[in-house]
Enzyme design. Structure first.
Site, short mmCIF file in Angstrom:
data_model
loop_
_atom_site.label_atom_id
_atom_site.label_comp_id
_atom_site.label_asym_id
_atom_site.label_seq_id
_atom_site.Cartn_x
_atom_site.Cartn_y
_atom_site.Cartn_z
N HIS A 1 0.89 -1.16 0.00
CA HIS A 1 0.00 0.00 0.00
C HIS A 1 0.93 1.21 0.00
O HIS A 1 2.04 1.15 0.55
CB HIS A 1 -0.83 0.09 1.29
CG HIS A 1 -1.72 -1.05 1.57
ND1 HIS A 1 -1.28 -2.22 2.17
CD2 HIS A 1 -3.04 -1.21 1.36
CE1 HIS A 1 -2.31 -3.05 2.32
NE2 HIS A 1 -3.38 -2.48 1.84
N ASP B 1 2.35 1.76 3.38
CA ASP B 1 3.29 0.75 3.94
C ASP B 1 4.70 1.19 3.61
O ASP B 1 5.64 0.95 4.36
CB ASP B 1 3.09 -0.62 3.27
CG ASP B 1 1.69 -1.18 3.42
OD1 ASP B 1 1.02 -0.86 4.42
OD2 ASP B 1 1.27 -1.92 2.52
N MET C 1 2.40 -5.86 -7.69
CA MET C 1 1.11 -5.24 -7.33
C MET C 1 1.32 -4.08 -6.36
O MET C 1 2.18 -4.12 -5.49
CB MET C 1 0.21 -6.31 -6.69
CG MET C 1 -1.18 -5.85 -6.31
SD MET C 1 -1.29 -5.15 -4.64
CE MET C 1 -1.51 -6.63 -3.67
N GLU D 1 -11.03 -6.47 -4.67
CA GLU D 1 -11.01 -7.47 -3.60
C GLU D 1 -12.22 -7.29 -2.69
O GLU D 1 -12.41 -6.24 -2.09
CB GLU D 1 -9.74 -7.35 -2.78
CG GLU D 1 -9.68 -8.34 -1.63
CD GLU D 1 -8.39 -8.29 -0.87
OE1 GLU D 1 -7.41 -7.70 -1.38
OE2 GLU D 1 -8.33 -8.83 0.24
N LYS E 1 -14.88 -8.27 0.51
CA LYS E 1 -14.91 -8.73 1.92
C LYS E 1 -16.29 -8.40 2.47
O LYS E 1 -16.82 -7.32 2.19
CB LYS E 1 -13.81 -8.05 2.73
CG LYS E 1 -13.64 -8.62 4.13
CD LYS E 1 -12.45 -8.00 4.86
CE LYS E 1 -12.28 -8.57 6.26
NZ LYS E 1 -11.15 -7.92 6.97
N GLU F 1 -9.93 -13.27 -1.99
CA GLU F 1 -9.11 -13.70 -0.83
C GLU F 1 -9.82 -14.85 -0.12
O GLU F 1 -11.02 -14.75 0.18
CB GLU F 1 -8.87 -12.56 0.14
CG GLU F 1 -8.10 -13.03 1.40
CD GLU F 1 -7.68 -11.94 2.33
OE1 GLU F 1 -7.13 -10.92 1.86
OE2 GLU F 1 -7.91 -12.08 3.54
N HIS G 1 -11.78 -13.99 3.14
CA HIS G 1 -12.96 -13.14 3.00
C HIS G 1 -14.18 -13.92 2.53
O HIS G 1 -15.29 -13.68 3.01
CB HIS G 1 -12.67 -11.97 2.06
CG HIS G 1 -11.55 -11.11 2.55
ND1 HIS G 1 -11.02 -10.07 1.82
CD2 HIS G 1 -10.83 -11.14 3.71
CE1 HIS G 1 -10.06 -9.50 2.52
NE2 HIS G 1 -9.92 -10.13 3.66
N ASP H 1 -5.39 -13.50 -3.31
CA ASP H 1 -4.85 -13.39 -1.94
C ASP H 1 -5.05 -14.72 -1.23
O ASP H 1 -6.17 -15.11 -0.91
CB ASP H 1 -5.59 -12.29 -1.17
CG ASP H 1 -5.00 -10.92 -1.40
OD1 ASP H 1 -5.49 -9.93 -0.80
OD2 ASP H 1 -4.03 -10.82 -2.19
N ASP I 1 -11.65 -11.94 10.43
CA ASP I 1 -10.65 -12.17 9.38
C ASP I 1 -9.33 -12.60 10.01
O ASP I 1 -8.60 -11.80 10.58
CB ASP I 1 -10.45 -10.84 8.61
CG ASP I 1 -9.60 -11.03 7.37
OD1 ASP I 1 -9.31 -10.01 6.72
OD2 ASP I 1 -9.25 -12.18 7.04
N ASP J 1 -6.67 -14.36 8.49
CA ASP J 1 -5.46 -14.23 7.65
C ASP J 1 -4.38 -15.23 8.08
O ASP J 1 -3.20 -14.90 8.15
CB ASP J 1 -4.90 -12.81 7.70
CG ASP J 1 -5.84 -11.79 7.05
OD1 ASP J 1 -5.74 -10.60 7.40
OD2 ASP J 1 -6.66 -12.20 6.22
N ASP K 1 -1.63 -13.07 1.49
CA ASP K 1 -2.07 -11.93 2.28
C ASP K 1 -2.41 -12.43 3.67
O ASP K 1 -3.59 -12.60 4.02
CB ASP K 1 -3.29 -11.26 1.63
CG ASP K 1 -3.61 -9.94 2.34
OD1 ASP K 1 -4.62 -9.31 1.98
OD2 ASP K 1 -2.87 -9.57 3.26
C1 DIG Z 1 -6.83 -7.13 3.08
O1 DIG Z 1 -7.22 -8.42 2.74
C2 DIG Z 1 -6.53 -6.33 1.84
C3 DIG Z 1 -5.53 -5.25 2.13
O2 DIG Z 1 -4.49 -5.83 2.85
C4 DIG Z 1 -5.02 -4.86 0.80
O3 DIG Z 1 -5.62 -3.69 0.41
C5 DIG Z 1 -5.40 -5.99 -0.10
C6 DIG Z 1 -4.22 -6.36 -0.92
O4 DIG Z 1 -4.30 -7.64 -1.44
N1 DIG Z 1 -5.90 -7.07 0.78
MN MN Z 2 -6.36 -9.29 0.98
MN MN Z 3 -7.98 -10.66 5.01
#
Ligand code: DIG
Ligand code: MN
Ligand code: MN
Length: 390
Positions: A57, A60, A91, A184, A186, A220, A223, A248, A258, A260, A290
Protein backbone atom coordinates in the site's frame (compact mmCIF):
# COMPACT_ATOMS: atom_id res chain seq x y z
CA UNK A 1 11.86 -36.98 -2.24
CA UNK A 2 14.63 -34.40 -1.59
CA UNK A 3 13.56 -31.80 0.99
CA UNK A 4 14.12 -28.98 -1.52
CA UNK A 5 11.48 -30.56 -3.77
CA UNK A 6 9.06 -28.13 -2.15
CA UNK A 7 11.27 -25.04 -2.28
CA UNK A 8 9.34 -22.03 -3.66
CA UNK A 9 9.25 -21.96 -7.48
CA UNK A 10 9.73 -18.40 -8.85
CA UNK A 11 7.55 -19.33 -11.84
CA UNK A 12 4.59 -19.46 -9.45
CA UNK A 13 5.19 -15.80 -8.51
CA UNK A 14 4.78 -16.12 -4.73
CA UNK A 15 4.54 -12.64 -3.19
CA UNK A 16 4.01 -11.07 0.21
CA UNK A 17 2.76 -7.58 1.03
CA UNK A 18 4.92 -5.34 3.21
CA UNK A 19 2.01 -5.36 5.66
CA UNK A 20 2.02 -9.18 5.98
CA UNK A 21 5.41 -10.38 7.19
CA UNK A 22 6.00 -6.83 8.46
CA UNK A 23 2.89 -7.00 10.64
CA UNK A 24 4.13 -6.16 14.17
CA UNK A 25 1.35 -8.27 15.69
CA UNK A 26 -1.09 -5.66 16.97
CA UNK A 27 -4.76 -6.60 17.09
CA UNK A 28 -7.94 -4.81 18.22
CA UNK A 29 -7.19 -5.85 21.79
CA UNK A 30 -3.46 -5.39 22.02
CA UNK A 31 -0.52 -3.41 20.75
CA UNK A 32 2.48 -4.55 18.70
CA UNK A 33 4.49 -7.53 19.97
CA UNK A 34 7.25 -7.30 17.37
CA UNK A 35 9.49 -4.39 16.46
CA UNK A 36 8.50 -2.42 13.37
CA UNK A 37 10.77 -3.24 10.42
CA UNK A 38 11.58 -0.78 7.62
CA UNK A 39 10.37 -1.62 4.10
CA UNK A 40 13.96 -2.47 3.18
CA UNK A 41 14.24 -4.87 6.13
CA UNK A 42 10.93 -6.49 5.17
CA UNK A 43 12.14 -6.90 1.60
CA UNK A 44 15.29 -8.58 2.98
CA UNK A 45 13.11 -11.00 4.95
CA UNK A 46 10.94 -11.77 1.90
CA UNK A 47 14.06 -12.30 -0.17
CA UNK A 48 15.60 -14.56 2.47
CA UNK A 49 12.62 -16.95 2.41
CA UNK A 50 12.81 -17.19 -1.39
CA UNK A 51 9.69 -15.36 -2.58
CA UNK A 52 9.31 -13.80 -6.06
CA UNK A 53 8.04 -10.36 -5.14
CA UNK A 54 6.74 -7.85 -2.64
CA UNK A 55 3.63 -5.65 -2.78
CA UNK A 56 2.67 -2.52 -0.90
CA UNK A 57 0.00 0.00 0.00
CA UNK A 58 1.26 3.54 -0.52
CA UNK A 59 1.59 4.08 3.22
CA UNK A 60 3.29 0.75 3.94
CA UNK A 61 6.17 2.20 1.98
CA UNK A 62 5.84 5.97 2.53
CA UNK A 63 4.20 7.07 5.81
CA UNK A 64 1.29 9.44 5.14
CA UNK A 65 3.13 12.28 6.94
CA UNK A 66 6.63 11.66 5.51
CA UNK A 67 8.57 14.67 4.20
CA UNK A 68 9.72 14.54 0.54
CA UNK A 69 13.29 13.95 1.77
CA UNK A 70 12.18 11.05 4.01
CA UNK A 71 10.15 9.58 1.15
CA UNK A 72 13.13 9.78 -1.19
CA UNK A 73 15.38 8.01 1.33
CA UNK A 74 12.82 5.26 1.98
CA UNK A 75 12.36 4.64 -1.73
CA UNK A 76 16.10 4.54 -2.32
CA UNK A 77 16.66 2.04 0.51
CA UNK A 78 13.71 -0.07 -0.67
CA UNK A 79 14.93 -0.09 -4.26
CA UNK A 80 18.35 -1.27 -3.10
CA UNK A 81 16.78 -4.07 -1.04
CA UNK A 82 14.67 -5.16 -4.02
CA UNK A 83 17.81 -5.32 -6.15
CA UNK A 84 19.86 -7.14 -3.50
CA UNK A 85 17.14 -9.77 -3.15
CA UNK A 86 16.15 -10.04 -6.81
CA UNK A 87 12.56 -9.11 -5.91
CA UNK A 88 9.96 -7.48 -8.16
CA UNK A 89 6.84 -5.46 -7.28
CA UNK A 90 3.91 -7.02 -9.20
CA UNK A 91 1.11 -5.24 -7.33
CA UNK A 92 0.45 -1.95 -5.58
CA UNK A 93 -2.58 -0.63 -3.76
CA UNK A 94 -3.81 2.32 -1.73
CA UNK A 95 -4.47 2.52 1.97
CA UNK A 96 -7.95 4.00 1.97
CA UNK A 97 -8.85 2.63 5.36
CA UNK A 98 -6.36 3.59 8.12
CA UNK A 99 -6.46 7.38 8.24
CA UNK A 100 -9.42 8.90 10.19
CA UNK A 101 -10.44 10.82 7.08
CA UNK A 102 -11.76 7.50 5.72
CA UNK A 103 -13.75 6.64 8.83
CA UNK A 104 -16.93 6.57 6.74
CA UNK A 105 -15.46 5.21 3.55
CA UNK A 106 -13.39 6.55 0.68
CA UNK A 107 -14.93 6.31 -2.81
CA UNK A 108 -18.39 5.78 -1.24
CA UNK A 109 -18.07 8.40 1.51
CA UNK A 110 -21.05 10.71 2.06
CA UNK A 111 -18.60 13.61 1.85
CA UNK A 112 -17.74 14.70 -1.72
CA UNK A 113 -14.46 16.20 -0.51
CA UNK A 114 -13.42 12.89 1.07
CA UNK A 115 -14.34 11.07 -2.14
CA UNK A 116 -12.17 13.53 -4.08
CA UNK A 117 -9.30 13.10 -1.62
CA UNK A 118 -9.57 9.29 -1.98
CA UNK A 119 -9.24 9.56 -5.77
CA UNK A 120 -6.36 12.02 -5.43
CA UNK A 121 -4.57 9.75 -2.94
CA UNK A 122 -5.10 6.76 -5.24
CA UNK A 123 -3.66 8.61 -8.25
CA UNK A 124 -0.53 9.40 -6.24
CA UNK A 125 -0.34 5.79 -5.05
CA UNK A 126 -0.68 4.58 -8.64
CA UNK A 127 2.24 6.87 -9.52
CA UNK A 128 4.26 5.27 -6.70
CA UNK A 129 3.36 1.73 -7.76
CA UNK A 130 4.30 2.49 -11.37
CA UNK A 131 7.68 3.81 -10.16
CA UNK A 132 8.41 0.28 -8.93
CA UNK A 133 6.98 -1.48 -11.97
CA UNK A 134 3.68 -2.68 -10.56
CA UNK A 135 1.22 -3.72 -13.28
CA UNK A 136 -1.65 -4.87 -11.06
CA UNK A 137 -3.54 -2.40 -8.90
CA UNK A 138 -5.71 -3.81 -6.13
CA UNK A 139 -8.75 -2.04 -4.70
CA UNK A 140 -9.92 -3.38 -1.33
CA UNK A 141 -12.76 -1.23 -0.02
CA UNK A 142 -11.86 -1.59 3.64
CA UNK A 143 -14.14 1.19 4.82
CA UNK A 144 -16.71 1.13 2.00
CA UNK A 145 -19.79 0.17 3.95
CA UNK A 146 -22.11 0.97 6.83
CA UNK A 147 -23.03 0.01 10.35
CA UNK A 148 -26.51 1.41 9.78
CA UNK A 149 -28.23 1.55 6.40
CA UNK A 150 -29.83 4.77 7.60
CA UNK A 151 -26.54 6.46 6.65
CA UNK A 152 -26.11 5.58 2.98
CA UNK A 153 -27.95 4.28 -0.06
CA UNK A 154 -26.45 1.01 -1.41
CA UNK A 155 -27.44 2.17 -4.91
CA UNK A 156 -25.71 5.53 -4.50
CA UNK A 157 -22.65 3.78 -3.05
CA UNK A 158 -22.27 1.62 -6.16
CA UNK A 159 -22.58 4.68 -8.41
CA UNK A 160 -19.92 6.54 -6.40
CA UNK A 161 -17.56 3.55 -6.52
CA UNK A 162 -18.06 3.14 -10.28
CA UNK A 163 -17.41 6.85 -10.88
CA UNK A 164 -14.07 6.67 -9.01
CA UNK A 165 -12.96 3.53 -10.83
CA UNK A 166 -13.92 4.97 -14.24
CA UNK A 167 -11.91 8.11 -13.48
CA UNK A 168 -8.89 6.14 -12.25
CA UNK A 169 -9.04 3.82 -15.27
CA UNK A 170 -8.69 6.88 -17.50
CA UNK A 171 -5.81 8.12 -15.34
CA UNK A 172 -3.94 4.83 -15.76
CA UNK A 173 -4.54 4.93 -19.53
CA UNK A 174 -3.48 8.57 -19.88
CA UNK A 175 -0.33 7.97 -17.79
CA UNK A 176 0.47 4.84 -19.80
CA UNK A 177 0.75 2.78 -16.63
CA UNK A 178 -0.93 -0.25 -18.17
CA UNK A 179 -2.49 -1.24 -14.87
CA UNK A 180 -4.93 -4.11 -14.55
CA UNK A 181 -7.32 -3.27 -11.72
CA UNK A 182 -8.16 -6.13 -9.33
CA UNK A 183 -11.10 -5.70 -6.95
CA UNK A 184 -11.01 -7.47 -3.60
CA UNK A 185 -14.25 -8.30 -1.79
CA UNK A 186 -14.91 -8.73 1.92
CA UNK A 187 -18.31 -9.05 3.68
CA UNK A 188 -17.52 -7.11 6.88
CA UNK A 189 -14.73 -5.93 9.23
CA UNK A 190 -13.79 -3.21 9.75
CA UNK A 191 -17.27 -2.02 8.66
CA UNK A 192 -20.37 -3.73 9.99
CA UNK A 193 -21.54 -4.38 6.43
CA UNK A 194 -19.23 -3.83 3.47
CA UNK A 195 -20.32 -3.08 -0.09
CA UNK A 196 -19.27 -5.60 -2.73
CA UNK A 197 -19.28 -8.28 -0.05
CA UNK A 198 -18.17 -11.22 -2.22
CA UNK A 199 -16.16 -11.69 -5.42
CA UNK A 200 -19.34 -12.23 -7.40
CA UNK A 201 -20.44 -8.68 -6.50
CA UNK A 202 -17.43 -7.32 -8.38
CA UNK A 203 -17.87 -9.73 -11.28
CA UNK A 204 -21.36 -8.20 -11.65
CA UNK A 205 -19.99 -4.64 -11.45
CA UNK A 206 -17.16 -5.02 -13.99
CA UNK A 207 -19.33 -5.17 -17.16
CA UNK A 208 -20.94 -1.84 -16.12
CA UNK A 209 -17.58 0.00 -16.02
CA UNK A 210 -16.20 2.19 -18.81
CA UNK A 211 -13.12 -0.03 -19.15
CA UNK A 212 -14.19 -3.58 -18.16
CA UNK A 213 -11.27 -5.01 -20.14
CA UNK A 214 -8.75 -3.65 -17.61
CA UNK A 215 -10.75 -4.71 -14.54
CA UNK A 216 -10.77 -8.08 -12.78
CA UNK A 217 -10.83 -9.47 -9.26
CA UNK A 218 -8.48 -10.33 -6.40
CA UNK A 219 -10.37 -12.95 -4.33
CA UNK A 220 -9.11 -13.70 -0.83
CA UNK A 221 -9.62 -17.08 0.87
CA UNK A 222 -10.42 -15.63 4.30
CA UNK A 223 -12.96 -13.14 3.00
CA UNK A 224 -15.16 -15.66 1.17
CA UNK A 225 -14.85 -18.11 4.09
CA UNK A 226 -16.03 -15.33 6.43
CA UNK A 227 -19.19 -15.24 4.29
CA UNK A 228 -19.47 -19.03 4.57
CA UNK A 229 -18.82 -19.49 0.85
CA UNK A 230 -16.86 -22.09 -1.11
CA UNK A 231 -13.80 -20.09 -2.16
CA UNK A 232 -12.91 -22.55 -4.94
CA UNK A 233 -16.25 -21.82 -6.62
CA UNK A 234 -15.68 -18.06 -6.39
CA UNK A 235 -12.26 -18.46 -7.98
CA UNK A 236 -13.81 -20.79 -10.58
CA UNK A 237 -16.24 -18.05 -11.58
CA UNK A 238 -13.39 -15.52 -11.86
CA UNK A 239 -11.26 -17.94 -13.91
CA UNK A 240 -14.14 -18.90 -16.21
CA UNK A 241 -14.79 -15.23 -17.01
CA UNK A 242 -11.09 -14.46 -17.53
CA UNK A 243 -11.13 -12.05 -14.58
CA UNK A 244 -8.75 -13.71 -12.08
CA UNK A 245 -6.09 -10.97 -12.23
CA UNK A 246 -4.61 -11.59 -8.75
CA UNK A 247 -5.30 -13.78 -5.71
CA UNK A 248 -4.85 -13.39 -1.94
CA UNK A 249 -3.98 -16.75 -0.39
CA UNK A 250 -4.33 -17.38 3.33
CA UNK A 251 -6.66 -19.43 5.52
CA UNK A 252 -9.60 -18.93 7.83
CA UNK A 253 -11.92 -20.83 10.15
CA UNK A 254 -15.51 -20.39 8.96
CA UNK A 255 -17.65 -17.93 10.87
CA UNK A 256 -14.74 -16.04 12.48
CA UNK A 257 -13.27 -12.55 12.16
CA UNK A 258 -10.65 -12.17 9.38
CA UNK A 259 -7.86 -14.42 10.64
CA UNK A 260 -5.46 -14.23 7.65
CA UNK A 261 -3.84 -17.52 8.74
CA UNK A 262 -0.88 -19.21 7.05
CA UNK A 263 -2.01 -20.74 3.75
CA UNK A 264 -3.58 -24.19 4.20
CA UNK A 265 -3.28 -24.15 7.98
CA UNK A 266 -7.01 -24.27 8.75
CA UNK A 267 -8.63 -26.07 5.81
CA UNK A 268 -6.05 -28.18 3.93
CA UNK A 269 -8.75 -29.91 1.85
CA UNK A 270 -10.12 -26.59 0.57
CA UNK A 271 -6.56 -25.43 -0.04
CA UNK A 272 -5.90 -28.60 -2.07
CA UNK A 273 -8.89 -28.03 -4.37
CA UNK A 274 -7.87 -24.37 -4.76
CA UNK A 275 -4.30 -25.22 -5.75
CA UNK A 276 -5.60 -27.95 -8.09
CA UNK A 277 -7.96 -25.43 -9.73
CA UNK A 278 -5.22 -22.82 -10.20
CA UNK A 279 -2.73 -25.36 -11.54
CA UNK A 280 -5.23 -27.22 -13.75
CA UNK A 281 -6.17 -23.88 -15.32
CA UNK A 282 -2.53 -22.71 -15.54
CA UNK A 283 -3.23 -19.49 -13.61
CA UNK A 284 -0.31 -17.22 -14.57
CA UNK A 285 -0.82 -14.31 -12.15
CA UNK A 286 0.93 -13.60 -8.85
CA UNK A 287 0.04 -15.68 -5.79
CA UNK A 288 0.10 -13.23 -2.87
CA UNK A 289 0.02 -14.62 0.66
CA UNK A 290 -2.07 -11.93 2.28
CA UNK A 291 -1.58 -13.43 5.70
CA UNK A 292 0.30 -12.77 8.90
CA UNK A 293 1.99 -14.87 11.55
CA UNK A 294 0.45 -15.59 14.95
CA UNK A 295 0.79 -12.77 17.45
CA UNK A 296 3.00 -15.07 19.56
CA UNK A 297 5.66 -15.37 16.83
CA UNK A 298 9.02 -13.63 16.79
CA UNK A 299 10.59 -12.74 13.42
CA UNK A 300 12.40 -16.07 13.26
CA UNK A 301 8.95 -17.70 13.43
CA UNK A 302 7.55 -15.14 10.97
CA UNK A 303 10.08 -16.48 8.45
CA UNK A 304 8.82 -20.01 9.15
CA UNK A 305 5.29 -18.68 8.59
CA UNK A 306 6.29 -17.29 5.19
CA UNK A 307 8.19 -20.45 4.24
CA UNK A 308 5.16 -22.50 5.36
CA UNK A 309 2.78 -20.58 3.11
CA UNK A 310 4.89 -21.29 0.04
CA UNK A 311 5.86 -24.82 1.03
CA UNK A 312 2.23 -25.82 1.58
CA UNK A 313 1.36 -24.51 -1.88
CA UNK A 314 4.23 -26.52 -3.42
CA UNK A 315 3.20 -29.69 -1.54
CA UNK A 316 -0.45 -29.32 -2.59
CA UNK A 317 0.68 -28.71 -6.18
CA UNK A 318 2.46 -32.06 -6.08
CA UNK A 319 -0.65 -33.68 -4.54
CA UNK A 320 -2.80 -32.24 -7.35
CA UNK A 321 -0.46 -33.75 -9.96
CA UNK A 322 -0.65 -37.07 -8.07
CA UNK A 323 -4.48 -36.89 -8.06
CA UNK A 324 -4.55 -36.17 -11.81
CA UNK A 325 -2.25 -39.13 -12.47
CA UNK A 326 -3.98 -41.59 -10.14
CA UNK A 327 -5.40 -44.40 -12.31
CA UNK A 328 -8.13 -45.40 -9.85
CA UNK A 329 -9.29 -41.81 -9.48
CA UNK A 330 -9.28 -41.25 -13.22
CA UNK A 331 -11.18 -44.52 -13.67
CA UNK A 332 -13.88 -43.32 -11.30
CA UNK A 333 -14.13 -40.00 -13.15
CA UNK A 334 -14.85 -41.94 -16.33
CA UNK A 335 -17.69 -43.78 -14.58
CA UNK A 336 -19.10 -40.57 -13.16
CA UNK A 337 -18.96 -38.49 -16.34
CA UNK A 338 -21.42 -40.17 -18.76
CA UNK A 339 -20.72 -39.03 -22.34
CA UNK A 340 -23.25 -38.93 -25.20
CA UNK A 341 -21.83 -37.09 -28.23
CA UNK A 342 -25.07 -37.15 -30.23
CA UNK A 343 -27.21 -35.74 -27.41
CA UNK A 344 -24.59 -33.17 -26.30
CA UNK A 345 -24.34 -31.80 -29.84
CA UNK A 346 -28.04 -30.87 -29.79
CA UNK A 347 -27.73 -28.27 -27.02
CA UNK A 348 -24.43 -26.78 -28.20
CA UNK A 349 -26.31 -24.45 -30.56
CA UNK A 350 -30.04 -23.92 -30.76
CA UNK A 351 -31.96 -24.81 -33.90
CA UNK A 352 -35.57 -25.90 -34.36
CA UNK A 353 -34.23 -29.17 -35.76
CA UNK A 354 -32.16 -29.74 -32.63
CA UNK A 355 -35.12 -28.81 -30.45
CA UNK A 356 -37.33 -31.34 -32.30
CA UNK A 357 -34.67 -34.08 -31.94
CA UNK A 358 -34.25 -33.35 -28.24
CA UNK A 359 -37.99 -33.39 -27.66
CA UNK A 360 -38.19 -36.77 -29.44
CA UNK A 361 -35.17 -38.26 -27.60
CA UNK A 362 -36.17 -41.43 -25.65
CA UNK A 363 -34.82 -40.32 -22.24
CA UNK A 364 -36.09 -42.58 -19.44
CA UNK A 365 -35.72 -40.84 -16.06
CA UNK A 366 -36.05 -44.15 -14.14
CA UNK A 367 -33.17 -45.66 -16.13
CA UNK A 368 -31.12 -42.45 -15.90
CA UNK A 369 -31.50 -42.36 -12.11
CA UNK A 370 -29.74 -45.75 -11.85
CA UNK A 371 -26.37 -44.36 -13.08
CA UNK A 372 -23.66 -44.99 -10.40
CA UNK A 373 -22.01 -42.05 -8.60
CA UNK A 374 -19.28 -43.55 -6.34
CA UNK A 375 -18.50 -40.20 -4.73
CA UNK A 376 -17.65 -41.69 -1.34
CA UNK A 377 -14.95 -43.83 -2.96
CA UNK A 378 -13.68 -40.86 -4.99
CA UNK A 379 -13.53 -38.52 -2.02
CA UNK A 380 -11.86 -41.20 0.15
CA UNK A 381 -9.17 -41.66 -2.52
CA UNK A 382 -8.76 -37.87 -2.61
CA UNK A 383 -8.34 -37.81 1.16
CA UNK A 384 -5.78 -40.63 0.90
CA UNK A 385 -3.79 -38.58 -1.63
CA UNK A 386 -3.92 -35.68 0.82
CA UNK A 387 -2.95 -37.89 3.76
CA UNK A 388 0.04 -39.16 1.85
CA UNK A 389 -0.89 -42.84 1.43
CA UNK A 390 -1.48 -42.63 -2.37
C1 DIG B 1 -6.83 -7.13 3.08
O1 DIG B 1 -7.22 -8.42 2.74
C2 DIG B 1 -6.53 -6.33 1.84
C3 DIG B 1 -5.53 -5.25 2.13
O2 DIG B 1 -4.49 -5.83 2.85
C4 DIG B 1 -5.02 -4.86 0.80
O3 DIG B 1 -5.62 -3.69 0.41
C5 DIG B 1 -5.40 -5.99 -0.10
C6 DIG B 1 -4.22 -6.36 -0.92
O4 DIG B 1 -4.30 -7.64 -1.44
N1 DIG B 1 -5.90 -7.07 0.78
MN1 MN C 1 -6.36 -9.29 0.98
MN1 MN D 1 -7.98 -10.66 5.01
Amino acid sequence: MPSDAFAPDKKLKFTFGLWTVGNPGRDPFGGPVRETLTPAQIADLIGEVGAYGVNFHDNDLIPIDATPEQAAQIKSDFRKALKNNGLVVPMATTNLFSDPVFKDGAFTSNNAQVRAYAVQKTMRAMDLGAEFGAKIYVFWGGREGVESDATKSPVEAIKRFRESINFLSEYSIEQGYGYKFAFEAKPNEPRGHMYFAVTGSYLALIPTLDHPEMCGVNPEVAHEHMAGLNFVHQVGAALESGKLFHIDLNDQEFGRYDQDFRFGSANPKHAFFLVKLLEDHKYAGPRQFDAHAYRQSDYQDVKEFARGCMRTYMILKEKAARWNADKEIQGLLNVINVQDAALSKLTKKYSSANAKKLLAAPLDRVELAKARLPYEQLDQLTMEVLMGVR
